[in-house]
Design an enzyme around this catalytic site. Sequence first.
Site, PDB file in Angstrom:
ATOM      1  N   ARG A 106     -53.128  -4.541  22.474  1.00  0.00           N
ATOM      2  CA  ARG A 106     -54.397  -4.513  21.723  1.00  0.00           C
ATOM      3  C   ARG A 106     -55.487  -4.191  22.744  1.00  0.00           C
ATOM      4  O   ARG A 106     -55.695  -4.957  23.685  1.00  0.00           O
ATOM      5  CB  ARG A 106     -54.663  -5.856  21.042  1.00  0.00           C
ATOM      6  CG  ARG A 106     -56.072  -5.954  20.500  1.00  0.00           C
ATOM      7  CD  ARG A 106     -56.285  -7.144  19.579  1.00  0.00           C
ATOM      8  NE  ARG A 106     -55.668  -6.905  18.292  1.00  0.00           N
ATOM      9  CZ  ARG A 106     -55.942  -7.584  17.186  1.00  0.00           C
ATOM     10  NH1 ARG A 106     -56.828  -8.559  17.215  1.00  0.00           N
ATOM     11  NH2 ARG A 106     -55.328  -7.302  16.060  1.00  0.00           N
ATOM     12  N   HIS A 133     -55.172   0.748  13.522  1.00  0.00           N
ATOM     13  CA  HIS A 133     -54.482  -0.546  13.429  1.00  0.00           C
ATOM     14  C   HIS A 133     -53.235  -0.350  12.556  1.00  0.00           C
ATOM     15  O   HIS A 133     -53.146  -0.879  11.442  1.00  0.00           O
ATOM     16  CB  HIS A 133     -55.435  -1.580  12.820  1.00  0.00           C
ATOM     17  CG  HIS A 133     -55.018  -3.003  13.021  1.00  0.00           C
ATOM     18  ND1 HIS A 133     -53.884  -3.374  13.722  1.00  0.00           N
ATOM     19  CD2 HIS A 133     -55.587  -4.168  12.594  1.00  0.00           C
ATOM     20  CE1 HIS A 133     -53.779  -4.695  13.713  1.00  0.00           C
ATOM     21  NE2 HIS A 133     -54.789  -5.196  13.044  1.00  0.00           N
ATOM     22  N   GLN A 136     -51.239  -3.231  10.741  1.00  0.00           N
ATOM     23  CA  GLN A 136     -51.936  -3.838   9.604  1.00  0.00           C
ATOM     24  C   GLN A 136     -51.633  -3.079   8.312  1.00  0.00           C
ATOM     25  O   GLN A 136     -51.313  -3.674   7.278  1.00  0.00           O
ATOM     26  CB  GLN A 136     -53.453  -3.830   9.866  1.00  0.00           C
ATOM     27  CG  GLN A 136     -54.240  -4.495   8.768  1.00  0.00           C
ATOM     28  CD  GLN A 136     -53.938  -5.975   8.667  1.00  0.00           C
ATOM     29  OE1 GLN A 136     -54.047  -6.687   9.649  1.00  0.00           O
ATOM     30  NE2 GLN A 136     -53.554  -6.448   7.490  1.00  0.00           N
ATOM     31  N   ASP A 222     -63.256  -4.609   5.196  1.00  0.00           N
ATOM     32  CA  ASP A 222     -63.059  -5.228   6.512  1.00  0.00           C
ATOM     33  C   ASP A 222     -64.449  -5.628   7.027  1.00  0.00           C
ATOM     34  O   ASP A 222     -65.476  -5.265   6.419  1.00  0.00           O
ATOM     35  CB  ASP A 222     -62.375  -4.210   7.441  1.00  0.00           C
ATOM     36  CG  ASP A 222     -61.967  -4.782   8.800  1.00  0.00           C
ATOM     37  OD1 ASP A 222     -62.003  -6.007   8.979  1.00  0.00           O
ATOM     38  OD2 ASP A 222     -61.619  -3.973   9.691  1.00  0.00           O
ATOM     39  N   CYS A 262     -57.809  -7.383   5.870  1.00  0.00           N
ATOM     40  CA  CYS A 262     -56.904  -7.628   7.007  1.00  0.00           C
ATOM     41  C   CYS A 262     -57.150  -8.989   7.644  1.00  0.00           C
ATOM     42  O   CYS A 262     -56.272  -9.508   8.325  1.00  0.00           O
ATOM     43  CB  CYS A 262     -57.042  -6.515   8.024  1.00  0.00           C
ATOM     44  SG  CYS A 262     -58.665  -6.418   8.811  1.00  0.00           S
ATOM     45  N   ARG A 290     -47.403  -9.407   7.888  1.00  0.00           N
ATOM     46  CA  ARG A 290     -47.467  -8.882   9.272  1.00  0.00           C
ATOM     47  C   ARG A 290     -46.187  -9.292  10.020  1.00  0.00           C
ATOM     48  O   ARG A 290     -45.606  -8.511  10.758  1.00  0.00           O
ATOM     49  CB  ARG A 290     -48.703  -9.430  10.005  1.00  0.00           C
ATOM     50  CG  ARG A 290     -50.045  -8.924   9.526  1.00  0.00           C
ATOM     51  CD  ARG A 290     -50.283  -7.469   9.891  1.00  0.00           C
ATOM     52  NE  ARG A 290     -50.214  -7.208  11.321  1.00  0.00           N
ATOM     53  CZ  ARG A 290     -51.207  -7.414  12.206  1.00  0.00           C
ATOM     54  NH1 ARG A 290     -52.374  -7.857  11.779  1.00  0.00           N
ATOM     55  NH2 ARG A 290     -51.061  -7.162  13.488  1.00  0.00           N
TER      56      ARG A 290
HETATM   57  N1  NVA Z   1     -61.840  -3.781  12.312  1.00  0.00           N
HETATM   58  C1  NVA Z   1     -61.587  -5.087  12.880  1.00  0.00           C
HETATM   59  C2  NVA Z   1     -60.208  -5.526  12.540  1.00  0.00           C
HETATM   60  C3  NVA Z   1     -59.823  -6.887  13.069  1.00  0.00           C
HETATM   61  C4  NVA Z   1     -58.418  -7.256  12.749  1.00  0.00           C
HETATM   62  C5  NVA Z   1     -61.812  -5.053  14.378  1.00  0.00           C
HETATM   63  O1  NVA Z   1     -61.407  -4.061  15.011  1.00  0.00           O
HETATM   64  O2  NVA Z   1     -62.405  -5.980  14.918  1.00  0.00           O
HETATM   65  N1   CP Z   2     -55.722  -8.665  11.052  1.00  0.00           N
HETATM   66  C1   CP Z   2     -55.587  -8.908  12.376  1.00  0.00           C
HETATM   67  O1   CP Z   2     -55.129  -8.054  13.151  1.00  0.00           O
HETATM   68  O2   CP Z   2     -55.951 -10.163  12.745  1.00  0.00           O
HETATM   69  P1   CP Z   2     -56.120 -10.719  14.243  1.00  0.00           P
HETATM   70  O3   CP Z   2     -57.332 -10.051  14.837  1.00  0.00           O
HETATM   71  O4   CP Z   2     -56.280 -12.192  14.071  1.00  0.00           O
HETATM   72  O5   CP Z   2     -54.894 -10.363  15.035  1.00  0.00           O
END
Ligand code: NVA
Ligand code: CP
Length: 309
Positions: A106, A133, A136, A222, A262, A290
């Site tokens: 990540r 992502h 997801q 989101d 998500c 997930r």
């Molecule tokens: N769009 C959000 C998703 C978090 C799971 C982010 O990137 O922070």
């Molecule tokens: N939806 C998701 O990826 O959640 P986290 O940021 O908690 O991993």
Amino acid sequence: MTTALRHYLQFKDFTRDEYEHLFARTRWIKNKFKRYEPYHPMFDRTLVMIFEKASTRTRLSFEAGMHQLGGSAIYLNTRDSQLGRGEPVEDAAQVISRMSDLVMIRTFEQEVIERFAANSRVPVINGLTNEYHPCQILADIYTFIEHRGSIQGKTVAWVGDSNNVCNTWLQAAEVLDFNVHVSTPPGYEVEPERAGLYGTDHFEQYADPLDACKGADLVTTDVWTSMGFEAENEERCKAFADWCVDAEMMAVAAPEAVFMHCLPAHRGEEVTAEVIDGPQSVVWDEAENRLHVQKALMEYLVFGKRDHE
Ligand code: NVA
Ligand code: CP
């Protein structure tokens, strides 16, 4: 058995056939898990998880999933490893991939994960970047199939920011042949090139979120401010004020429409409590899935296609 090295860096890395296999395999793995039947194909295998951003679901689902498959998972972050101290990503990839069987990352720019993968001896999985992502949307589509059947030909309404999750929905629409109606505030529209799209046949942009939701089979949203964009939060809160999924939007969607997010969610910002906690919301199944889809994904990347036993 050796399989050709594959990575999962964005949704379009896999074909429709591969997704059909993954969804069937997820169902089998999930059912076995629910019956408390052990399944340990990853015995003696190690997953390394690298987090440059915060996470609850992604860490938990990969770590628990790897344990449930009989393997081990190691968590690394940039605060207490050399990753945050300027070691070239190419060097890190060489070393980490000599000591593990799978890597999940990540991070911020997609380019980082691509450079890591280009220097890795083992499969690399995108656990979220600024751009995409994929894990997801794998879970989201599996969840839709569980609740409503095939997603082919269906319409997904995306209300809010054209972020990493939105981009991945758009790629998925091209691979699995469905439509996405996107509504963003002015200035936050989809950028097809950044989203990695082949064309514009599978999505339409709407100025009014209510229009995007009309007749949709799935309504989703989101956070207004994704990780890494915190400096824009105040400006975004003003710009996105009318892009809150509410009962009126759900009322114009198809009668059987489901709501997804998500997570983490901000009730009163991108979605009302009435919708996310209401009868059309499937967010808890979505979060749980997930775990199951990623177990199927890890199995596929390490062993290739396996038949149900
Ligand atoms: N769009 C959000 C998703 C978090 C799971 C982010 O990137 O922070
Ligand atoms: N939806 C998701 O990826 O959640 P986290 O940021 O908690 O991993």
